[in-house]
Design a protein around this motif. Structure first.
Motif, PDB file in Angstrom:
ATOM      1  N   UNK A 136       0.774  -1.294   0.055  1.00  0.00           N
ATOM      2  CA  UNK A 136      -0.162   0.210  -0.160  1.00  0.00           C
ATOM      3  C   UNK A 136       0.681   1.072   0.089  1.00  0.00           C
ATOM      4  N   UNK A 137       1.782   1.125   0.723  1.00  0.00           N
ATOM      5  CA  UNK A 137       2.679   2.328   0.819  1.00  0.00           C
ATOM      6  C   UNK A 137       3.441   2.757  -0.464  1.00  0.00           C
ATOM      7  N   UNK A 138       3.861   1.792  -1.043  1.00  0.00           N
ATOM      8  CA  UNK A 138       4.571   1.857  -2.346  1.00  0.00           C
ATOM      9  C   UNK A 138       3.760   2.354  -3.249  1.00  0.00           C
ATOM     10  N   UNK A 139       2.604   1.817  -3.441  1.00  0.00           N
ATOM     11  CA  UNK A 139       1.726   2.221  -4.409  1.00  0.00           C
ATOM     12  C   UNK A 139       1.321   3.819  -4.327  1.00  0.00           C
ATOM     13  N   UNK A 140       0.898   4.088  -2.870  1.00  0.00           N
ATOM     14  CA  UNK A 140       0.395   5.453  -2.666  1.00  0.00           C
ATOM     15  C   UNK A 140       1.350   6.602  -3.107  1.00  0.00           C
ATOM     16  N   UNK A 141       2.780   6.210  -2.779  1.00  0.00           N
ATOM     17  CA  UNK A 141       3.758   7.227  -2.890  1.00  0.00           C
ATOM     18  C   UNK A 141       4.007   7.388  -4.665  1.00  0.00           C
ATOM     19  N   UNK A 142       3.770   6.233  -5.052  1.00  0.00           N
ATOM     20  CA  UNK A 142       3.883   6.281  -6.669  1.00  0.00           C
ATOM     21  C   UNK A 142       2.849   7.111  -7.380  1.00  0.00           C
ATOM     22  N   UNK A 143       1.541   6.935  -6.867  1.00  0.00           N
ATOM     23  CA  UNK A 143       0.431   7.441  -7.229  1.00  0.00           C
ATOM     24  C   UNK A 143       0.330   8.794  -7.038  1.00  0.00           C
ATOM     25  N   UNK A 144       0.743   9.315  -5.859  1.00  0.00           N
ATOM     26  CA  UNK A 144       0.780  10.819  -5.478  1.00  0.00           C
ATOM     27  C   UNK A 144       1.804  11.420  -6.349  1.00  0.00           C
ATOM     28  N   UNK A 145       3.006  11.023  -6.327  1.00  0.00           N
ATOM     29  CA  UNK A 145       4.079  11.736  -7.132  1.00  0.00           C
ATOM     30  C   UNK A 145       3.749  11.730  -8.740  1.00  0.00           C
ATOM     31  N   UNK A 146       3.006  10.754  -9.190  1.00  0.00           N
ATOM     32  CA  UNK A 146       2.792  10.733 -10.586  1.00  0.00           C
ATOM     33  C   UNK A 146       1.872  12.153 -10.700  1.00  0.00           C
ATOM     34  N   UNK A 147       0.986  12.365 -10.000  1.00  0.00           N
ATOM     35  CA  UNK A 147       0.141  13.839 -10.221  1.00  0.00           C
ATOM     36  C   UNK A 147       1.050  14.942  -9.830  1.00  0.00           C
ATOM     37  N   UNK A 148       1.764  15.061  -8.686  1.00  0.00           N
ATOM     38  CA  UNK A 148       2.509  16.331  -8.734  1.00  0.00           C
ATOM     39  C   UNK A 148       3.660  16.443  -9.488  1.00  0.00           C
ATOM     40  N   UNK A 149       4.132  15.380  -9.977  1.00  0.00           N
ATOM     41  CA  UNK A 149       5.121  15.734 -11.106  1.00  0.00           C
ATOM     42  C   UNK A 149       4.550  16.566 -12.403  1.00  0.00           C
ATOM     43  N   UNK A 150       3.309  16.429 -12.509  1.00  0.00           N
ATOM     44  CA  UNK A 150       2.620  17.092 -13.621  1.00  0.00           C
ATOM     45  C   UNK A 150       1.744  18.093 -13.202  1.00  0.00           C
ATOM     46  N   UNK A 151       1.798  18.685 -11.956  1.00  0.00           N
ATOM     47  CA  UNK A 151       1.039  19.538 -11.515  1.00  0.00           C
ATOM     48  C   UNK A 151       0.902  20.884 -12.028  1.00  0.00           C
ATOM     49  N   UNK A 152       1.765  21.307 -13.021  1.00  0.00           N
ATOM     50  CA  UNK A 152       1.912  22.406 -13.849  1.00  0.00           C
ATOM     51  C   UNK A 152       0.839  22.504 -14.896  1.00  0.00           C
ATOM     52  N   UNK A 153       0.474  21.212 -15.196  1.00  0.00           N
ATOM     53  CA  UNK A 153      -0.487  21.160 -16.373  1.00  0.00           C
ATOM     54  C   UNK A 153      -2.026  21.400 -15.909  1.00  0.00           C
ATOM     55  N   UNK A 154      -2.105  21.666 -14.704  1.00  0.00           N
ATOM     56  CA  UNK A 154      -3.581  21.798 -14.151  1.00  0.00           C
ATOM     57  C   UNK A 154      -3.748  23.106 -13.364  1.00  0.00           C
ATOM     58  N   UNK A 155      -5.029  23.504 -13.366  1.00  0.00           N
ATOM     59  CA  UNK A 155      -5.386  24.962 -12.696  1.00  0.00           C
ATOM     60  C   UNK A 155      -5.559  24.625 -11.289  1.00  0.00           C
ATOM     61  N   UNK A 156      -6.088  23.521 -10.862  1.00  0.00           N
ATOM     62  CA  UNK A 156      -6.339  22.950  -9.590  1.00  0.00           C
ATOM     63  C   UNK A 156      -6.181  21.606  -9.487  1.00  0.00           C
ATOM     64  N   UNK A 157      -5.636  21.376  -8.086  1.00  0.00           N
ATOM     65  CA  UNK A 157      -5.495  19.887  -7.861  1.00  0.00           C
ATOM     66  C   UNK A 157      -6.493  19.747  -6.597  1.00  0.00           C
TER      67      UNK A 157
END
Length: 348
Positions: free
Chosen positions: A69-90
């Motif tokens: 669970x911890x491994x999958x969660x950190x990969x999941x969260x990082x995947x979004x934040x590495x692309x944060x600049x593409x979005x107006x809001x998270x």
């Protein structure tokens, strides 16, 4: 408006059966997409959405024990934040861990707090209180140490829960088999009132189940249906005389409560957590203080107009109302954030 919606990954979004956080996230995502909002859902790879789907986790870690669970969660969260600049809001629907990334990006962030599993996680929320817009899912679940941008009750697709004007002779319990949800209390109340009880939900506390539930499940007076989802969920809730929700904790919300009301089924609950916000005593059910009052309320359930239950769900707990409130919050945050990412935005 470009929104990144970060779902929990315990289960698929939407869940096949159990998965309240994922269900709420899915309902909001699809309603926003229907309003023309450009939503990218970050969820498990087997998730379903009319928006864009982004995934690095194959399936929910609660559905696949080989996943950490911890491994999958950190990969999941990082995947979004590495692309944060593409979005107006998270929009974070995945608990406290994503908060630690919030100061590393410029994109405004909303976090729906689905409840506090423990006081031990509150320091994380407190640390990022000035950076993230927090949404409570009930007034009862607001923590005194935090500031909030809004309280927004969950909504459901009312049309998925057909109105049953008659109901049936049996009572129903719908929730986790866990002391918090009061499964044992529901059994005692049903048996004391002389009614059969149909139970639906996952066994989350095995020792509690073996002690408080299993000895009474006989396939006749007490029936455990297991996890019930989809159309069967609506039939189970709608075909009942009442939903017993004799909870043992301060419940943040209670999706099964509003789903029951949508079907026309009144609710008998202890007045803890959000229950006084969801149930109008004497109109859509009864708020009771103890087991004796619960048994007495079962005997009075005929006083409740099932049409009033349905009307309350339609007026107060629709997914459209929820989506409208979140969309208004998004625009308020974006209007106040300044920054280049907001320039030129127009309401959808």
């Amino acid at each position: 408006m470009r929104v990144a919606m970060l779902s929990s990954i315990s289960w698929r979004t939407p869940p096949r059966a159990y998965g309240p956080w994922e269900l709420a996230t899915s309902l909001l995502t699809e309603a926003l997409v229907a309003r023309g909002v450009d939503v990218t859902l970050f969820a498990t790879a087997d998730s379903l959405t009319a928006g864009r789907l982004e995934a690095v986790v194959p399936r929910g870690y609660s559905e696949d024990p080989t996943l950490d669970a911890k491994v999958q969660e950190i990969l999941h969260i990082a995947h979004l934040f590495e692309r944060a600049g593409e979005f107006d809001l998270i929009h974070n629907q995945a608990d406290f861990m994503p908060l630690a990334f919030s100061r590393l990006v410029a994109t405004p962030m909303v976090t729906t707090i689905h409840g506090f599993s423990s006081e031990r996680i509150v320091p994380v929320y407190r640390r990022y209180d000035d950076r993230v817009a927090y949404v409570a899912i009930s007034e009862a679940d607001r923590h005194p140490d935090l500031s909030y941008a809004a309280t927004i009750h969950h909504g459901i697709r009312i049309e998925d829960f057909p109105f049953d004007p008659v109901g049936g002779p049996d009572l129903v319990f719908f929730g986790r088999i866990h002391p918090d949800k009061g499964a044992g209390e529901a059994i005692r109340a049903a048996l004391a009132s002389g009614h059969k009880l149909r139970m639906a939900g996952i066994v989350q506390d095995q020792s509690y189940h073996e002690r408080e539930v299993a000895p009474f499940v006989d396939g006749d007076r007490v029936i455990h249906l297991g996890v019930v989802g989809g159309a069967d969920r609506a039939r189970t809730l709608g075909g009942a005389k009442a939903l017993l929700h004799l909870i043992g904790f301060e419940e943040p919300f209670g999706l099964s409560v509003v789903e029951a009301l949508a079907c026309g089924t009144p609710v008998i609950a202890y007045p803890r957590g959000s229950m006084p916000e969801l149930i109008e005593d004497g109109v859509t059910g009864f708020l009771v203080r103890d087991l004796d009052e619960a048994v007495a309320a079962i005997g009075r359930i005929g006083e409740i107009d099932r049409t009033a239950c349905r009307r309350a769900a339609e007026e107060r707990f629709s997914v459209d109302r929820m989506a409208d409130e979140y969309l208004a919050l998004y625009w308020r945050i974006l209007a106040g954030s300044g920054g280049a990412s907001v320039a030129g935005l127009r309401p959808c």
